[in-house]
Scaffold this motif. Structure first.
Motif, PDB file in Angstrom:
ATOM      1  N   ALA A 418     -59.415 -26.458  -8.029  1.00 56.22           N
ATOM      2  CA  ALA A 418     -59.045 -26.797  -9.402  1.00 56.22           C
ATOM      3  C   ALA A 418     -59.708 -28.126  -9.725  1.00 56.22           C
ATOM      4  CB  ALA A 418     -57.533 -26.884  -9.560  1.00 56.22           C
ATOM      5  N   CYS A 419     -59.736 -28.461 -11.000  1.00 54.79           N
ATOM      6  CA  CYS A 419     -60.376 -29.710 -11.422  1.00 54.79           C
ATOM      7  C   CYS A 419     -59.494 -30.433 -12.421  1.00 54.79           C
ATOM      8  CB  CYS A 419     -61.734 -29.441 -12.064  1.00 54.79           C
ATOM      9  SG  CYS A 419     -62.965 -28.780 -10.930  1.00 54.79           S
ATOM     10  N   VAL A 430     -61.710 -32.997  -7.907  1.00 62.72           N
ATOM     11  CA  VAL A 430     -61.721 -31.631  -7.412  1.00 62.72           C
ATOM     12  C   VAL A 430     -60.565 -31.461  -6.429  1.00 62.72           C
ATOM     13  CG1 VAL A 430     -63.040 -29.860  -6.205  1.00 62.72           C
ATOM     14  CG2 VAL A 430     -64.202 -31.461  -7.730  1.00 62.72           C
ATOM     15  N   LEU A 431     -59.691 -30.492  -6.690  1.00 56.85           N
ATOM     16  CA  LEU A 431     -58.524 -30.233  -5.868  1.00 56.85           C
ATOM     17  C   LEU A 431     -58.781 -28.981  -5.051  1.00 56.85           C
ATOM     18  CD1 LEU A 431     -57.581 -32.003  -8.306  1.00 56.85           C
ATOM     19  CD2 LEU A 431     -55.386 -30.838  -8.183  1.00 56.85           C
ATOM     20  N   THR A 432     -58.724 -29.106  -3.726  1.00 57.86           N
ATOM     21  CA  THR A 432     -58.965 -27.974  -2.840  1.00 57.86           C
ATOM     22  C   THR A 432     -57.827 -27.856  -1.841  1.00 57.86           C
ATOM     23  OG1 THR A 432     -60.294 -29.418  -1.412  1.00 57.86           O
ATOM     24  CG2 THR A 432     -61.473 -28.076  -3.025  1.00 57.86           C
ATOM     25  N   PRO A 433     -57.547 -26.639  -1.352  1.00 55.25           N
ATOM     26  CA  PRO A 433     -56.505 -26.488  -0.327  1.00 55.25           C
ATOM     27  C   PRO A 433     -56.929 -27.169   0.960  1.00 55.25           C
ATOM     28  CG  PRO A 433     -57.651 -24.415  -0.722  1.00 55.25           C
ATOM     29  CD  PRO A 433     -58.135 -25.361  -1.757  1.00 55.25           C
ATOM     30  N   THR A 434     -56.072 -28.007   1.491  1.00 52.94           N
ATOM     31  CA  THR A 434     -56.425 -28.817   2.657  1.00 52.94           C
ATOM     32  C   THR A 434     -56.847 -27.964   3.837  1.00 52.94           C
ATOM     33  OG1 THR A 434     -54.937 -30.576   1.946  1.00 52.94           O
ATOM     34  CG2 THR A 434     -55.564 -30.551   4.270  1.00 52.94           C
ATOM     35  N   GLY A 443     -48.753 -25.670  -1.361  1.00 57.19           N
ATOM     36  CA  GLY A 443     -49.700 -25.962  -0.301  1.00 57.19           C
ATOM     37  C   GLY A 443     -50.257 -27.371  -0.402  1.00 57.19           C
ATOM     38  N   ALA A 444     -50.695 -27.894   0.750  1.00 57.40           N
ATOM     39  CA  ALA A 444     -51.300 -29.229   0.773  1.00 57.40           C
ATOM     40  C   ALA A 444     -52.644 -29.197   0.050  1.00 57.40           C
ATOM     41  CB  ALA A 444     -51.473 -29.699   2.211  1.00 57.40           C
ATOM     42  N   VAL A 445     -52.920 -30.260  -0.689  1.00 53.60           N
ATOM     43  CA  VAL A 445     -54.119 -30.317  -1.527  1.00 53.60           C
ATOM     44  C   VAL A 445     -54.918 -31.564  -1.175  1.00 53.60           C
ATOM     45  CG1 VAL A 445     -54.971 -30.537  -3.892  1.00 53.60           C
ATOM     46  CG2 VAL A 445     -53.037 -29.036  -3.396  1.00 53.60           C
ATOM     47  N   THR A 446     -56.236 -31.392  -1.058  1.00 49.24           N
ATOM     48  CA  THR A 446     -57.150 -32.509  -0.872  1.00 49.24           C
ATOM     49  C   THR A 446     -57.842 -32.802  -2.194  1.00 49.24           C
ATOM     50  OG1 THR A 446     -57.536 -31.960   1.446  1.00 49.24           O
ATOM     51  CG2 THR A 446     -59.194 -33.322   0.349  1.00 49.24           C
ATOM     52  N   VAL A 447     -57.888 -34.065  -2.563  1.00 54.84           N
ATOM     53  CA  VAL A 447     -58.495 -34.472  -3.829  1.00 54.84           C
ATOM     54  C   VAL A 447     -59.809 -35.189  -3.546  1.00 54.84           C
ATOM     55  CG1 VAL A 447     -58.212 -35.836  -5.933  1.00 54.84           C
ATOM     56  CG2 VAL A 447     -56.230 -34.675  -4.910  1.00 54.84           C
ATOM     57  N   VAL A 753     -58.760 -45.344   7.270  1.00 48.80           N
ATOM     58  CA  VAL A 753     -59.036 -44.034   6.687  1.00 48.80           C
ATOM     59  C   VAL A 753     -57.724 -43.351   6.309  1.00 48.80           C
ATOM     60  CG1 VAL A 753     -60.051 -41.764   7.100  1.00 48.80           C
ATOM     61  CG2 VAL A 753     -61.150 -43.817   8.020  1.00 48.80           C
ATOM     62  N   ARG A 754     -57.648 -42.881   5.044  1.00 50.78           N
ATOM     63  CA  ARG A 754     -56.483 -42.107   4.604  1.00 50.78           C
ATOM     64  C   ARG A 754     -56.661 -40.628   4.907  1.00 50.78           C
ATOM     65  NH1 ARG A 754     -55.064 -39.424   0.011  1.00 50.78           N
ATOM     66  NH2 ARG A 754     -56.868 -40.155  -1.176  1.00 50.78           N
ATOM     67  N   GLU A 755     -57.852 -40.111   4.655  1.00 52.70           N
ATOM     68  CA  GLU A 755     -58.141 -38.731   4.995  1.00 52.70           C
ATOM     69  C   GLU A 755     -59.650 -38.569   5.128  1.00 52.70           C
ATOM     70  OE1 GLU A 755     -56.448 -36.494   1.849  1.00 52.70           O
ATOM     71  OE2 GLU A 755     -58.111 -36.837   0.479  1.00 52.70           O
ATOM     72  N   SER A 756     -60.060 -37.460   5.760  1.00 50.58           N
ATOM     73  CA  SER A 756     -61.481 -37.239   5.973  1.00 50.58           C
ATOM     74  C   SER A 756     -61.791 -35.754   5.896  1.00 50.58           C
ATOM     75  CB  SER A 756     -61.903 -37.791   7.341  1.00 50.58           C
ATOM     76  OG  SER A 756     -61.231 -37.095   8.387  1.00 50.58           O
TER      77      SER A 756
END
Length: 989
Positions: A418-419, A430-434, A443-447, A753-756
């Motif tokens: 999603a955007c 951009v939102l993607t499933p983690t 579900g968890a989402v990565t931005v 780092v928060r996420e990668s």
């Protein structure tokens, strides 16, 4: 329905309700409609065979004409148990009653006694008056304080007009002949005209006769032909429409009425199923409901078209009457066979709301393709709200992190991403499933932020049906940006790069010129190598320009590069001779010339590898491996020669110089150490960082191979102030480990780092250094492959105007993905961008200040809300001439500052919201005719229909209510029966 102005009305008092007689039980039945889809039934006994009922204008009294008892019962509607206050004589066989007369009088018709009796409000002070033979029906002007009562005398086919304007002193005029008169009669709200139906013989047409009550019932014009056996008629709320149920011809006659003269135009016959027996107008006057007695059919007829819509399946076994509810969303049908009150949904209605959080301001909504969940852009926070429109439950909001504040959202058809736009940060999120797969409600989402052009300020966003592009309307740069949200990839081939051993890369700020360092296996201390110069000629297309040779650049094994923001200074790390070459030019069109060499004395630099240059081009950071330490040497290069300032330790006991990167704001410096000299059965390497404002002597660890995907990291770059790109070479020898580009999102400290996530690279190419563009595109120099790998978001801005005279606002994509349509609030136009080929732009003039734009889901049309013109423009894509063109513009008094538009999944309804308005407008997409107005919130902004044609639902962002409202757009639907032996032919409200 008491509590609302109607035929017996007046000032609304108390809750809405229906009051009707139950002949079989000798009772008066009251259905409370406080909850309109679940009537609350109560009953009170009256006397024998109640045939008719009326309700006082203030809603406190009901009057039952008891045919066999010869009485009028007065019922107290204010008391819970509905007591009968009194039953008084009302003739031999009273069969009709009307209230709402001047002075709160009540009039009762006595069929057997050929008279009417006028009572006061309490059923006292009777005054009998003789009328024609067999009075069977009464009618008076709705709204209260009617001065005349029309009496249909069925036996002698006349109408008598009773003057009740002076309470206590009624009088009656001479009967007026109306051949074949039935009990179907209505009086206009003005009180001047009455409309009486007459039956035809056999299959012959019936008639409607107009009487002027100001002239004691004088006939106005010739009778108007309608269908056979007219059984019921109704006048619209504005007295400008007349509908007649023609029992014998299975039709409804719909006619325009002149309220000033009472004259009726030639009616239009609309098929309504067998034996229509009752009609009633919806409160807005736009439709009339008809029930068929023998078929059980319910039909809704739009009076302005006219066009009929039929309810699937019967509404009852033998329905005999229909009454619309207080707000027009429900109607009630009395079924004689089953003794049931059947509730029917007749118009769209708000079904509920989902909160988006205290202090939130949702402005746009997107519904998932399966309709199971939705996203709402909260413009006052850095979050996207998550909600379930079916259960009306909120989910956990998705944090976008500062400085991103969303304005619009869109969800891909395959739900893989999603955007959301962030105008303030000029980013597309951009939102993607983690974990991969599809986005879900919980579900968890990565931005992942994708930077658009500086100052783009994107508002609207849409996604093409195939998910190839996210399309943004950029208000700041007058562009429509086409973005590949999944990340693109291509390779600049070896022939174009023309390097033996590419090791470093630098990119001009406009992204049009790429510099590649060619190490070229130069011997230590000797001059050698070159800088390849590539020019971008189009998306993914580059051409080679003249290189900077070793002599011009004083090069000796060039490694990383650093380019000043103005493009006038280029620094090259000479790995072999321990210097940095500084090249300069006066303008970007001039050739590069050697300016000076940066060295360190008395302790020399060894194998300078990484470079970083402040945005002003005055401070240079150089990695060094002298003295078996990995350090960063800091130089002031504003003077000639350059001045050494200080040393920052990266890692002791390390003979390998690190790659370097400087944050765009110049505040944080990062270094990547690969540790290739150590045994590497496991990933090795560390990323360090430091806050330069603190002048600390050494760097701190940001990421290690133990916790992050950094394996033999060589080069790194700052995509923005919170994102690091790290080239991890992996290992092509046993044990094999894949190379990748690690994308590290930093936390608020910018040193952790928060996420990668990772993007794959080819380990056999031996990826080295990297350059990053402002839009997030990464250029990786491939040492062994002799190529440059380009990892890109695919941001392609298409100019549609100039920033001074254009302000793109909203955008929509056609169902076939052929065009993107962007509204332009400044130029009063819509820009139609062809999404294939050369992105040709066709700009069409529409109304003033066009805001919302939507495309139909099944044909190539776009709809535009012209905010300051109070209109909606329709565009064909393409039009008859093969290019986009304006088809028509719709205007209507209800379009008061339209701001957003959307189209139902079946393409039949256009949803419009207007400025600071809590009502949803629903239009016919073919004619632009307003069909319904649905109260749905406080200040509705964007709307999003459920993508499933079988689910008639729309979600609306209520900016002032801090909720997303959910509206059921069903026009006709059966809700359910309730036990109540209603005779709705005699129902009163």
């Amino acid at each position: 329905m008491s509590g609302h102005n109607d035929e017996n009305g007046g000032t609304p008092v108390g809750p809405p309700r229906l009051v009707a007689p139950d002949w079989g039980a000798d009772a008066l039945v009251v259905a409370g409609l406080a909850v309109p889809d679940r009537p609350e039934i109560r009953a009170t006994p009256v006397e024998d065979n109640p045939r008719a009922v009326a309700v006082s204008p203030d809603g406190t009294r009901a009057y039952s004409a008891n045919h066999d008892a010869g009485t009028l019962s007065v019922v107290d509607l204010e008391s819970q148990d509905l007591p009968v206050l009194r039953s008084v004589p009302a003739g031999k066989n009273p069969c009709a009653v009307v209230a709402g007369l001047a002075g709160e009088q009540v009039c009762v018709a006595d069929w057997a006694g050929d008279r009417v009796t006028v009572f006061d409000k309490e059923g006292l002070s009777p005054v009998p008056l003789p009328v024609g033979a067999g009075p069977c029906a009464l009618a008076a002007a709705p709204g209260g304080q009617a001065g005349r009562v029309c009496v249909v005398n069925g036996t002698d086919a006349t109408v008598s007009v009773v003057d009740v304007s002076t309470p206590g002193s009624p009088s009656v005029a001479a009967p007026v002949p109306v051949p074949g008169a039935t009990g179907a009669i209505a009086v206009a709200r003005s009180g001047r005209f009455a409309y009486v139906a007459s039956r035809g013989e056999g299959t012959a047409d019936g008639w409607v006769t107009v009487l002027d009550l100001d002239a004691d019932g004088r006939v106005v014009g010739a009778p108007v032909p309608v269908g056979a056996e007219p059984r019921a008629l109704a006048l619209g709320p504005g007295d400008d429409r007349l509908c007649v149920a023609n029992y014998g011809s299975a039709t409804v006659s719909v006619a325009i009425v002149d309220p000033d003269t009472g004259r009726v135009e030639s009616p239009t016959a609309v098929a309504a199923g067998p034996h229509p027996v009752a009609v009633d107008f919806t409160p807005d006057g736009a439709s009339v409901l008809v029930v068929g007695q023998t078929s059980g059919a319910l039909t809704a007829v739009r009076v302005d078209t006219p066009a009929a819509v039929h309810l699937d399946g019967p509404v009852g076994a033998v329905p005999a009457g229909v009454v619309c509810g207080p707000e027009g969303a429900f109607a009630y049908v009395g079924d004689q066979a089953t003794g049931a009150l059947v509730t029917v949904r007749t118009a769209p209605r708000r079904t509920g709301e989902v909160p988006t959080g205290t202090g939130s301001k949702p402005v746009n909504v997107a519904v998932s393709p399966d309709g199971a969940w939705a996203y709402a852009a909260d413009s006052l926070s850095d979050k996207v709200a998550v909600l379930d429109p079916g259960t009306l439950q909120p989910g956990t909001p998705i944090p976008l992190d500062a400085p991103h504040q969303p304005w619009d959202v869109a969800i891909a058809a395959d739900r893989t991403f999603a955007c959301a736009t962030s105008p303030g940060s000029s980013s597309l999120l951009v939102l993607t499933p983690t974990g991969g797969g599809e986005l879900t409600f919980d579900g968890a989402v990565t931005v992942t932020p994708i930077a658009l052009a500086p100052g783009a300020s994107p508002y609207g966003v849409a996604i093409t049906p195939d998910g190839r592009y996210a399309v943004t309307a950029d208000s700041g740069t007058a562009t429509v940006s086409l973005v590949d949200p999944k990340g693109g990839r291509y390779t600049i081939d070896a022939e174009t790069v023309d390097c033996q051993q590419p090791t470093g890369a630098a990119l001009s700020r406009d992204g049009k010129t790429l510099y590649v360092a060619d190490f070229a296996s130069t011997l230590e201390g000797q001059t050698g190598g070159k800088i390849a110069v590539l020019s971008r000629t189009g998306p993914g297309r580059w051409q080679r320009l003249d290189p900077i040779d070793a002599t011009t650049g004083q090069l000796s094994g060039p490694h990383e590069l650093a380019l000043s923001a103005d493009g006038l200074r280029l620094c090259v790390a000479n790995y072999q001779n321990g210097t940095v070459s500084v090249l300069q030019r006066a303008t970007v069109n001039d050739a590069w010339t050697f300016h000076m060499a940066v060295t360190k004395s008395p302790t020399a630099m060894k194998h300078p590898y990484g470079l970083a240059l402040t945005p002003d081009g005055l401070t240079l950071y150089v990695s060094n491996a002298a003295g078996q330490r990995a350090t960063v040497e800091v130089f002031d290069i504003s003077t000639k020669p350059a001045q050494f300032r200080r040393t920052i330790t990266v890692e002791s006991n390390n003979p390998i110089p690190p790659g370097l990167a400087l944050s765009p704001d110049g505040q944080y410096l990062y270094a990547a150490v690969s540790k290739v000299w150590m045994g590497d059965d496991n990933p090795l390497g560390t990323v360090y960082g430091t806050d330069l404002n603190k002048n600390e002597p050494s760097m701190t660890v940001v990421a290690t191979a133990l916790s992050q995907p950094v394996d033999r990291p060589n080069g790194l770059a700052c995509r923005d102030d919170r994102t690091l790109y790290v080239v991890s070479q992996g290992r092509k020898d046993t044990p094999i480990r894949d190379a990748c580009l690690a994308v590290l999102t930093l936390d608020t400290t910018r040193l952790a780092v928060r996420e990668s996530k990772t993007l794959p690279l080819d380990k056999n190419d031996v990826p080295y250094s990297i350059a990053a563009a402002g839009d997030g595109t990464a250029y990786v120099a491939d040492f062994a492959g002799k190529t440059v790998t380009v990892l890109t978001s695919g941001v392609t801005p298409v100019p549609v105007g100039s920033p001074e005279s254009s302000r793109p606002w909203d955008v929509a994509v056609t169902y076939d993905g052929g065009y993107a349509c962007a509204s332009d609030r400044e130029s009063n136009s819509v820009h139609c961008v062809r999404l294939t080929g050369d992105h040709e732009v066709t700009s069409l003039t529409v109304g003033r200040d066009p805001m919302g734009v939507a495309c139909a889901p099944r044909d190539a049309r776009a709809f535009v809300a012209n905010h300051k013109d109070n209109s909606v423009t329709v565009i064909a894509l393409p039009g008859a001439s093969g290019v986009p063109e304006v088809v028509t513009t719709w205007c209507h008094p209800l379009f008061a500052g339209p701001e957003s538009v959307s189209v139902s999944a079946d393409g039949t309804l256009l949803f419009v919201t207007c400025e600071n308005n809590g009502a949803l407008l629903m239009l016919d997409t073919t004619t632009g005719t307003p069909l319904f107005t649905v109260p749905a919130g406080r200040a509705l902004a964007g709307s999003a229909p459920d993508p499933r044609p079988t689910t008639p639902r729309v979600c609306l962002a209520d900016a002032e209510g801090a909720v997303v409202a959910v509206v059921d757009t069903t026009a006709l639907g059966l809700v359910g029966p309730a036990p109540a032996a209603f005779d709705l032919r005699q129902a009163r409200r």
